[in-house]
Design an enzyme around this catalytic site. Structure first.
Site, PDB file in Angstrom:
ATOM      1  N   HIS A   1       3.474  -2.813  -7.329  1.00 45.25           N
ATOM      2  CA  HIS A   1       4.764  -2.193  -7.040  1.00 45.25           C
ATOM      3  C   HIS A   1       4.654  -0.707  -7.357  1.00 45.25           C
ATOM      4  O   HIS A   1       3.971  -0.305  -8.308  1.00 45.25           O
ATOM      5  CB  HIS A   1       5.856  -2.825  -7.919  1.00 45.25           C
ATOM      6  CG  HIS A   1       7.038  -1.931  -8.148  1.00 45.25           C
ATOM      7  ND1 HIS A   1       7.154  -1.139  -9.273  1.00 45.25           N
ATOM      8  CD2 HIS A   1       8.142  -1.685  -7.398  1.00 45.25           C
ATOM      9  CE1 HIS A   1       8.287  -0.464  -9.214  1.00 45.25           C
ATOM     10  NE2 HIS A   1       8.898  -0.769  -8.093  1.00 45.25           N
TER      11      HIS A   1
ATOM     12  N   ASN B   1       7.168   3.134  -6.854  1.00 48.54           N
ATOM     13  CA  ASN B   1       8.259   3.879  -6.236  1.00 48.54           C
ATOM     14  C   ASN B   1       8.337   5.278  -6.810  1.00 48.54           C
ATOM     15  O   ASN B   1       7.913   5.527  -7.947  1.00 48.54           O
ATOM     16  CB  ASN B   1       9.601   3.142  -6.361  1.00 48.54           C
ATOM     17  CG  ASN B   1      10.175   3.225  -7.756  1.00 48.54           C
ATOM     18  OD1 ASN B   1      10.797   4.212  -8.135  1.00 48.54           O
ATOM     19  ND2 ASN B   1       9.963   2.185  -8.545  1.00 48.54           N
ATOM     20  N   VAL B   2       8.819   6.179  -5.994  1.00 47.71           N
ATOM     21  CA  VAL B   2       9.143   7.537  -6.437  1.00 47.71           C
ATOM     22  C   VAL B   2      10.514   7.861  -5.859  1.00 47.71           C
ATOM     23  O   VAL B   2      10.816   7.499  -4.723  1.00 47.71           O
ATOM     24  CB  VAL B   2       8.089   8.571  -5.998  1.00 47.71           C
ATOM     25  CG1 VAL B   2       6.843   8.470  -6.861  1.00 47.71           C
ATOM     26  CG2 VAL B   2       7.713   8.413  -4.528  1.00 47.71           C
TER      27      VAL B   2
ATOM     28  N   HIS C   1      13.332 -12.884 -21.676  1.00 43.01           N
ATOM     29  CA  HIS C   1      13.603 -14.319 -21.786  1.00 43.01           C
ATOM     30  C   HIS C   1      12.313 -15.137 -21.817  1.00 43.01           C
ATOM     31  O   HIS C   1      12.330 -16.300 -22.219  1.00 43.01           O
ATOM     32  CB  HIS C   1      14.491 -14.779 -20.628  1.00 43.01           C
ATOM     33  CG  HIS C   1      13.856 -14.674 -19.278  1.00 43.01           C
ATOM     34  ND1 HIS C   1      13.496 -13.469 -18.723  1.00 43.01           N
ATOM     35  CD2 HIS C   1      13.515 -15.622 -18.371  1.00 43.01           C
ATOM     36  CE1 HIS C   1      12.967 -13.676 -17.530  1.00 43.01           C
ATOM     37  NE2 HIS C   1      12.958 -14.972 -17.291  1.00 43.01           N
TER      38      HIS C   1
END
Length: 307
Positions: free
Chosen positions: A108, A110-111, A177
């Site tokens: 993954h 993103n920018v 969790h």
């Protein structure tokens, strides 16, 4: 003080999306990205590109968005009450890649850039982004290469930048969790404005430009490794962790949904197939157990590389 130029950021992001799509198509060799252009009724739009069912990539999504509005959603103002009452625009490129071979890791990246404005006041802006790797089967060679390239992206911006944003990535991509890391980490940064616009923009570009040399050599090494039903079943099980994180904890997903974003584009990061198994525990001494014991634990991979 450097001038804030959103148009320059937009131009870079559009070019980055094009460059990444061409690189993945070349590595896959057969599949091509389909493009979906969309408009957002409240303002803005984007182009979502999806590659499916290739020999190397089972699914890859690379999306560009540039959206805007008159008021910010709660996901933004709960951390920054000073943004209440400002018009805003947000733009970015986000990608998630799910290879076919279980030995080739998903990734993954993103920018993104955000600016909020009010007449008579200075704009409030920041950059964010990063990249992380989520292998199903761990290899020290891959982890070292990934983190060495991440460190190279940060080198020109300060001696402590890689360490700081590597730690932020480890902290962010954690499933509380499960008390488990999502993967082997990488870089994560947000709210970056302290260096001034020009230097912050240069850093975002460095992160975006280092994704290809970080990721593609790893896929090239692993894409043709033989595998069977056991590895495929474990791959689908680990993809379930991806789903859990994105739907329960990812701030970008929450922001997109709360701001009236396009659901298909927001959720294109989800894998095409995934599975859950109640009470699963990998057997001792297996590569599956090694993933948990050696790779889903924050490590100083640069130190390991220097040994």
């Amino acid at each position: 003080m450097s001038t804030v130029t959103p148009d320059a950021v937009r131009d870079y992001l559009l070019g980055l999306q094009d460059d990444l799509c061409l690189a993945l198509e070349a590595l896959d060799g057969e599949a091509r990205f389909g493009e979906d252009l969309w408009d957002r009724p409240e303002g803005g739009g984007g182009r979502s590109r999806i590659l499916r069912d290739g020999p190397v990539f089972e699914q890859a999504g690379i999306g560009f968005s540039h959206v805007m509005g008159r008021a910010l959603p709660a996901a933004a103002t709960e951390r920054r009450p000073d943004l209440i009452g400002r018009s805003w625009q947000a733009m970015g490129v986000s990608l998630v890649i799910h290879p076919r071979n279980p030995y080739a890791p998903p990734s993954h990246a993103n920018v993104r850039f955000f600016v909020a404005e009010k007449p008579g006041e200075e704009p409030v802006w920041w950059f964010g982004g990063g990249f992380d790797l989520t292998p199903c089967y761990g290899f020290d060679e891959d982890a070292v290469h990934w983190h060495e390239t991440a460190a190279a992206a940060c080198k020109a911006f300060g001696a402590d930048v890689y360490r700081r944003y590597k730690q932020w990535c480890d902290d962010y991509f954690h499933l509380p969790h499960r008390n488990e890391q999502r993967g082997i980490g990488g870089l994560f940064f947000d709210d970056l404005s302290e260096w001034g616009f020009d230097r912050c923009f240069a850093f975002m570009r460095s992160v975006g430009d280092h994704f290809k040399p970080a990721y593609l050599p790893i896929v090239q090494r692993r894409k043709d490794m033989p595998y069977g039903e056991r590895e495929r079943a474990f791959q689908l099980y680990r993809r379930g962790r991806y789903v859990e994180f994105n739907l329960l904890f990812d701030r970008g997903t929450k922001f997109g949904i709360q701001s009236g974003g396009r659901t298909e584009s927001i959720l294109m990061s989800l894998p095409p197939l995934a599975r859950w198994q109640y009470g699963y525990e990998p057997e001792p001494g297996t590569p599956e157990r090694a993933l948990y014991e050696r790779y889903l634990v924050p490590r100083d991979w640069l130190k390991i590389a220097s040994r």
